[in-house]
Design a protein around this motif. Structure first.
Motif, short mmCIF file in Angstrom:
data_model
loop_
_atom_site.label_atom_id
_atom_site.label_comp_id
_atom_site.label_asym_id
_atom_site.label_seq_id
_atom_site.Cartn_x
_atom_site.Cartn_y
_atom_site.Cartn_z
N VAL A 150 65.14 82.43 37.61
CA VAL A 150 66.33 82.33 36.76
C VAL A 150 67.06 81.01 37.04
O VAL A 150 67.51 80.32 36.12
N GLU A 151 67.17 80.65 38.31
CA GLU A 151 67.83 79.40 38.69
C GLU A 151 67.11 78.20 38.08
O GLU A 151 67.74 77.29 37.52
N THR A 154 67.48 78.23 34.08
CA THR A 154 68.82 77.86 33.61
C THR A 154 69.14 76.40 33.93
O THR A 154 69.82 75.72 33.16
N LYS A 157 67.36 74.32 31.35
CA LYS A 157 68.01 74.46 30.04
C LYS A 157 69.29 73.64 29.98
O LYS A 157 69.56 72.98 28.96
N PHE A 158 70.07 73.63 31.06
CA PHE A 158 71.30 72.85 31.04
C PHE A 158 71.00 71.36 30.94
O PHE A 158 71.66 70.63 30.19
N LEU A 164 73.98 77.08 28.52
CA LEU A 164 73.52 78.10 29.48
C LEU A 164 72.45 78.97 28.85
O LEU A 164 72.63 79.48 27.73
N LEU A 165 71.36 79.16 29.55
CA LEU A 165 70.29 80.07 29.11
C LEU A 165 70.72 81.49 29.46
O LEU A 165 70.89 81.82 30.64
N ASN A 166 70.90 82.34 28.45
CA ASN A 166 71.39 83.69 28.73
C ASN A 166 70.26 84.65 29.04
O ASN A 166 69.07 84.32 28.90
N ILE A 170 65.95 84.74 28.31
CA ILE A 170 64.94 84.78 29.38
C ILE A 170 64.01 85.96 29.17
O ILE A 170 62.78 85.84 29.25
N TYR A 192 69.90 88.32 37.38
CA TYR A 192 70.29 87.17 36.57
C TYR A 192 71.57 86.53 37.11
O TYR A 192 71.66 85.30 37.23
N LEU A 196 72.16 82.88 38.63
CA LEU A 196 73.19 82.02 38.05
C LEU A 196 74.13 81.47 39.11
O LEU A 196 74.57 80.31 39.03
N LEU A 199 72.51 78.62 40.68
CA LEU A 199 72.47 77.47 39.78
C LEU A 199 73.61 76.49 40.07
O LEU A 199 73.41 75.27 39.98
#
Length: 295
Positions: A150-151, A154, A157-158, A164-166, A170, A192, A196, A199
């Protein structure tokens, strides 16, 4: 005459005593035989029942042992797959950190391919092991890898879009990995949010690096983005039932926010003369005393 009659009486008494003794011995023998027969019958009826119960318990415990052994083997496979996800997700993060104005497209293209490889080669192994099972029982085994993925996703994506990838996006990307006949494996909300929270640490490192390259406006965008994440999670975490891990990461997240704010503030106040470099020895630098690991 008296002697003869007394002798006869004594003989009669002796005979009667002998008869009584024989009768009592016979009865005792008869009772002993009946008791022995009863005991034999009782033992013959109980033995099969005892053997049957013993066999049932043995079979039951054998099935329990097989189930636990299979569960332990599955846990070991999941732990191994989670470690592979963690290691390769970190490589994606390192790749994204190489981004600059000159090589932005090249770095992001390479990072996107690496992220797809993590999903198709390693996340798919987790999906295969967990789909159709009580995956929540094994959450501690696979959660670290999922958080790292997830890290990485995201963070990429940033850097690619500034957004932000929600969680829904994902999980939508993982649908193709699941067997259509079974319920798809989805990343849960807690993992998640934990990813985050991690991140923000990577965004802090990215912001410091961009300031050192003179991209102050980009660092200020990162600062505002991290502030927004921290503010929203500050409202959410107190309402979480299982938020012990999240509360610990909130402290680290606040430190990341403060470091980015200090860096942007220093540049704005002191102007172009202050471009902090990693490991700066300037006594007034906010990076003094901060190890490379923290950065």
């Amino acid at each position: 005459m008296l002697l003869c009659s007394s002798s006869a009486a004594i003989r009669r008494i002796s005979v009667s005593w002998l008869i009584m003794a024989n009768n009592s011995n016979f009865k005792s023998h008869r009772l002993s035989r009946s008791d022995a027969a009863a005991l034999a019958l009782e033992s013959s009826t109980k033995s099969p029942r005892t053997m049957s119960t013993h066999s049932f318990l043995k079979d039951a415990f054998s099935s329990y042992a097989d189930h636990l052994n299979a569960l332990n083997e599955k846990r070991e496979r999941i732990v191994k797959a989670s470690r592979d996800v963690t290691m390769n997700s970190k490589k994606v993060i390192f790749q994204v950190h190489r981004i600059s104005k000159a090589n932005r497209e090249e770095v992001l293209e390479k990072a996107e391919k690496d992220l797809a490889a993590v999903r198709d080669q390693h996340i798919s192994r987790l999906v295969k092991e967990l789909q159709g099972t009580d995956f929540w029982k094994l959450r501690r085994a696979y959660s670290p890898g999922v958080q790292e993925y997830v890290e990485a996703a995201t963070f990429f994506k940033f850097c690619q879009t500034g957004t932000l990838l929600n969680l829904d996006e994902i999980n939508a990307s993982l649908l193709s990995l699941s067997d259509p006949s079974l319920e798809p494996l989805q990343i849960n909300l807690l993992d998640y949010l934990l990813g985050l929270a991690d991140l923000t640490g990577e965004l802090m490192r990215l912001a410091i690096g961009r300031i050192s390259d003179g991209e102050v406006e980009y660092s200020e965008r990162i600062c505002q983005f991290v502030r927004d994440i921290y503010r929203e999670l500050t409202l959410l975490v107190p309402l979480m039932d299982d938020g012990s891990d999240m509360k610990t990461k909130m402290d680290t997240m606040l430190q990341s926010v403060v470091k980015i704010e200090n860096a942007c503030f220093s540049v704005r106040v002191r102007g172009s003369e202050y471009i902090p470099l990693l490991g700066s020895s300037d006594p007034s630098s906010f990076l003094v005393g901060v190890s490379d690991a923290e950065l």
